[in-house]
Scaffold this active site. Structure first.
Site, PDB file in Angstrom:
ATOM      1  N   TYR A 182       0.849  -1.198   0.000  1.00 36.10           N
ATOM      2  CA  TYR A 182       0.000   0.000   0.000  1.00 36.10           C
ATOM      3  C   TYR A 182       0.886   1.251   0.000  1.00 36.10           C
ATOM      4  CZ  TYR A 182      -3.979  -3.053   1.180  1.00 36.10           C
ATOM      5  OH  TYR A 182      -4.962  -4.029   1.194  1.00 36.10           O
ATOM      6  N   SER A 224     -13.324  -4.122   1.052  1.00 34.27           N
ATOM      7  CA  SER A 224     -14.251  -3.327   0.214  1.00 34.27           C
ATOM      8  C   SER A 224     -15.705  -3.485   0.660  1.00 34.27           C
ATOM      9  CB  SER A 224     -14.097  -3.688  -1.272  1.00 34.27           C
ATOM     10  OG  SER A 224     -12.768  -3.542  -1.703  1.00 34.27           O
ATOM     11  N   GLY A 231     -23.818   5.878  -1.503  1.00 36.36           N
ATOM     12  CA  GLY A 231     -24.947   6.568  -2.120  1.00 36.36           C
ATOM     13  C   GLY A 231     -24.568   7.872  -2.794  1.00 36.36           C
TER      14      GLY A 231
HETATM   15  N1  LIG Z   1      -6.749  -8.117   0.551  1.00 40.73           N
HETATM   16  C1  LIG Z   1      -7.039  -7.440  -0.531  1.00 40.73           C
HETATM   17  O1  LIG Z   1      -6.765  -7.862  -1.670  1.00 40.73           O
HETATM   18  C2  LIG Z   1      -7.728  -6.123  -0.380  1.00 40.73           C
HETATM   19  C3  LIG Z   1      -8.339  -5.508  -1.489  1.00 40.73           C
HETATM   20  C4  LIG Z   1      -9.002  -4.294  -1.290  1.00 40.73           C
HETATM   21  C5  LIG Z   1      -9.026  -3.705  -0.025  1.00 40.73           C
HETATM   22  N2  LIG Z   1      -8.405  -4.316   1.031  1.00 40.73           N
HETATM   23  C6  LIG Z   1      -8.451  -3.746   2.396  1.00 40.73           C
HETATM   24  O2  LIG Z   1      -9.800  -3.404   2.712  1.00 40.73           O
HETATM   25  C7  LIG Z   1      -9.903  -2.012   3.043  1.00 40.73           C
HETATM   26  C8  LIG Z   1     -11.243  -1.482   2.589  1.00 40.73           C
HETATM   27  O3  LIG Z   1     -11.522  -1.745   1.216  1.00 40.73           O
HETATM   28  P1  LIG Z   1     -11.496  -0.609   0.096  1.00 40.73           P
HETATM   29  O4  LIG Z   1     -10.631   0.494   0.549  1.00 40.73           O
HETATM   30  O5  LIG Z   1     -11.208  -1.290  -1.185  1.00 40.73           O
HETATM   31  O6  LIG Z   1     -13.008  -0.124  -0.059  1.00 40.73           O
HETATM   32  P2  LIG Z   1     -14.203   0.388   0.880  1.00 40.73           P
HETATM   33  O7  LIG Z   1     -13.838   0.334   2.283  1.00 40.73           O
HETATM   34  O8  LIG Z   1     -15.392  -0.351   0.401  1.00 40.73           O
HETATM   35  O9  LIG Z   1     -14.352   1.901   0.382  1.00 40.73           O
HETATM   36  C9  LIG Z   1     -13.493   2.912   0.801  1.00 40.73           C
HETATM   37  C10 LIG Z   1     -13.730   4.207   0.029  1.00 40.73           C
HETATM   38  O10 LIG Z   1     -15.111   4.568   0.080  1.00 40.73           O
HETATM   39  C11 LIG Z   1     -15.232   5.986   0.258  1.00 40.73           C
HETATM   40  N3  LIG Z   1     -15.817   6.185   1.600  1.00 40.73           N
HETATM   41  C12 LIG Z   1     -15.508   5.471   2.730  1.00 40.73           C
HETATM   42  N4  LIG Z   1     -16.257   5.901   3.762  1.00 40.73           N
HETATM   43  C13 LIG Z   1     -17.043   6.874   3.302  1.00 40.73           C
HETATM   44  C14 LIG Z   1     -18.032   7.705   3.896  1.00 40.73           C
HETATM   45  N5  LIG Z   1     -18.375   7.580   5.171  1.00 40.73           N
HETATM   46  N6  LIG Z   1     -18.659   8.635   3.117  1.00 40.73           N
HETATM   47  C15 LIG Z   1     -18.343   8.768   1.819  1.00 40.73           C
HETATM   48  N7  LIG Z   1     -17.409   8.003   1.191  1.00 40.73           N
HETATM   49  C16 LIG Z   1     -16.764   7.074   1.925  1.00 40.73           C
HETATM   50  C17 LIG Z   1     -13.838   6.571   0.165  1.00 40.73           C
HETATM   51  O11 LIG Z   1     -13.477   6.818  -1.195  1.00 40.73           O
HETATM   52  P3  LIG Z   1     -13.963   8.126  -2.006  1.00 40.73           P
HETATM   53  O12 LIG Z   1     -14.170   9.239  -1.007  1.00 40.73           O
HETATM   54  O13 LIG Z   1     -12.912   8.371  -2.998  1.00 40.73           O
HETATM   55  O14 LIG Z   1     -15.266   7.688  -2.670  1.00 40.73           O
HETATM   56  C18 LIG Z   1     -12.989   5.397   0.627  1.00 40.73           C
HETATM   57  O15 LIG Z   1     -11.678   5.473   0.133  1.00 40.73           O
HETATM   58  C19 LIG Z   1      -8.673  -1.385   2.358  1.00 40.73           C
HETATM   59  O16 LIG Z   1      -8.324  -0.151   2.925  1.00 40.73           O
HETATM   60  C20 LIG Z   1      -7.636  -2.473   2.576  1.00 40.73           C
HETATM   61  O17 LIG Z   1      -7.138  -2.402   3.891  1.00 40.73           O
HETATM   62  C21 LIG Z   1      -7.772  -5.508   0.860  1.00 40.73           C
END
Ligand SMILES: NC(=O)c1ccc[n+]([C@@H]2O[C@H](COP(=O)([O-])OP(=O)(O)OC[C@H]3O[C@@H](n4cnc5c(N)ncnc54)[C@H](OP(=O)(O)O)[C@@H]3O)[C@@H](O)[C@H]2O)c1
Length: 314
Positions: free
Chosen positions: A60, A205, A214
């Site tokens: 990361y 995610s 939303g």
């Molecule tokens: N093992 C793996 O292969 C793998 C893959 C993916 C992720 N991960 C881990 O899982 C964690 C979470 O997954 P993710 O980051 O892919 O996606 P997520 O948690 O589903 O979405 C995060 C994104 O959603 C938006 N967001 C989050 N909270 C919000 C709120 N309260 N209001 C408005 N927008 C909001 C932000 O982006 P915007 O503001 O730009 O919309 C944020 O960067 C990662 O940080 C990582 O640690 C692991």
């Protein structure tokens, strides 16, 4: 299902914080619209709200996420559980690669050990047996308290579970994509198998990279690579989002993001939402402390099925 003493702590954690956003420019445009200070405050607010588990990875931000976490940990006296990951780069083979990579992660984190060390993804270049040999060595050296995998399908996970068991190490977790808009692990039995074996399913995610919040639509798609990723889903999510809002209202005005995270918790998985700033982190923490009813979970399941079925039928 009997939990091993070493991995029990993971089952007591309801929600964590994802740290992919910390320094990543490829998907998250780090430095555009959010900064080091935003991320520091997101971390701090999460702790204030009772979140005590952070998920990072050596890749990361090319190590920046681990370095930032190490710095933030020095600024707090709260105990925080740390998970990081080994990335199977093609030139890394042999079990010695695992403790070497973990040592480098620990140096960036400025810590002596982590609570969970995960293999980021499986690769045909290293056998599962060799990987588990390397992971077991990391546990036995004391550099990590527990061992986990990520993106392992059910048969890979079972192979990892048995290979570790032969070395007297428990498989603590499998980190997988799981949200109201991606229910593969629920439909293919992986979630149930994890629960049967005492393997914690860590849901990545859980907000479907912001789609479930939303704020994105066909007319206002997410920036960068996400807009291409979600061209199929975006035109279909409106009815699900509407239902989430309706259900949130019935719980005193919970936000869609909070409904999305609570749904994951109700399913028995551990969500680790990413946050770019303190507002997002604070909102996400509100996914805790209340509970959807079984009937609401069922209605959300149906609405999510309708979206996913329409995606399949094109
Ligand atoms: N093992 C793996 O292969 C793998 C893959 C993916 C992720 N991960 C881990 O899982 C964690 C979470 O997954 P993710 O980051 O892919 O996606 P997520 O948690 O589903 O979405 C995060 C994104 O959603 C938006 N967001 C989050 N909270 C919000 C709120 N309260 N209001 C408005 N927008 C909001 C932000 O982006 P915007 O503001 O730009 O919309 C944020 O960067 C990662 O940080 C990582 O640690 C692991």
């Amino acid at each position: 299902m009997e939990l091993s003493n070493e991995t029990r702590f993971l089952h007591a954690i309801e929600m964590g914080l994802g740290a992919w956003q910390w320094g990543d420019r490829v998907v998250w445009q780090y430095g555009h619209g959010y900064s080091d200070e935003d991320v520091r405050q997101a971390f701090q607010i999460s702790l204030d709200e009772g979140i005590r588990f952070v998920d990072t990875a050596e890749v990361y931000g090319n190590g920046r996420s681990e370095r930032m976490l190490g710095q933030f940990l020095k600024e707090t006296d709260q105990p925080v559980l740390v998970a990081t990951k080994f990335f199977p780069l093609p030139w890394r083979f042999g079990k010695g690669a695992f403790p070497r990579a973990l040592k480098a992660s620990l140096a960036r984190l400025d810590m002596e050990s982590v609570d969970l060390y995960q293999i980021h993804l499986p690769t045909p270049l290293i056998s599962i047996d060799t990987m588990m040999d390397g992971l077991a060595e990391c546990v036995k050296s004391g550099m990590t308290r527990t061992a986990g995998v990520s993106n392992f399908n059910q048969s890979q996970m079972l192979a990892a579970y048995s290979a570790l068991a032969r070395r007297d190490v428990a498989l603590a977790s499998n980190q997988l994509h799981y949200s109201l808009l991606n229910r593969t692990v629920e439909k293919n039995g992986t979630l149930a198998r994890c629960q049967e074996l005492g393997i914690r399913l860590i849901a990545y995610s859980p907000l479907e990279k912001g789609l479930l919040v939303g704020k994105y639509s066909v007319d206002s798609p997410p920036p960068g690579t996400r807009s291409r990723m979600y061209t199929g889903l975006l035109p279909r999510i409106e009815p699900l989002l509407k239902l989430m809002t309706e259900i949130g209202q019935d719980h005193g005005g919970k936000l869609n993001t909070q409904v999305a995270l609570n749904w994951v918790i109700c399913k028995g998985a551990l969500p680790i939402p990413g946050a770019k700033n303190p507002k997002q982190a604070q909102e996400n923490a509100g996914g805790l402390g209340w509970k959807l009813t079984n009937e609401e979970v069922m209605r959300l399941d149906e609405a999510s099925d309708a979206v996913l079925d329409s995606l399949k039928s094109g």
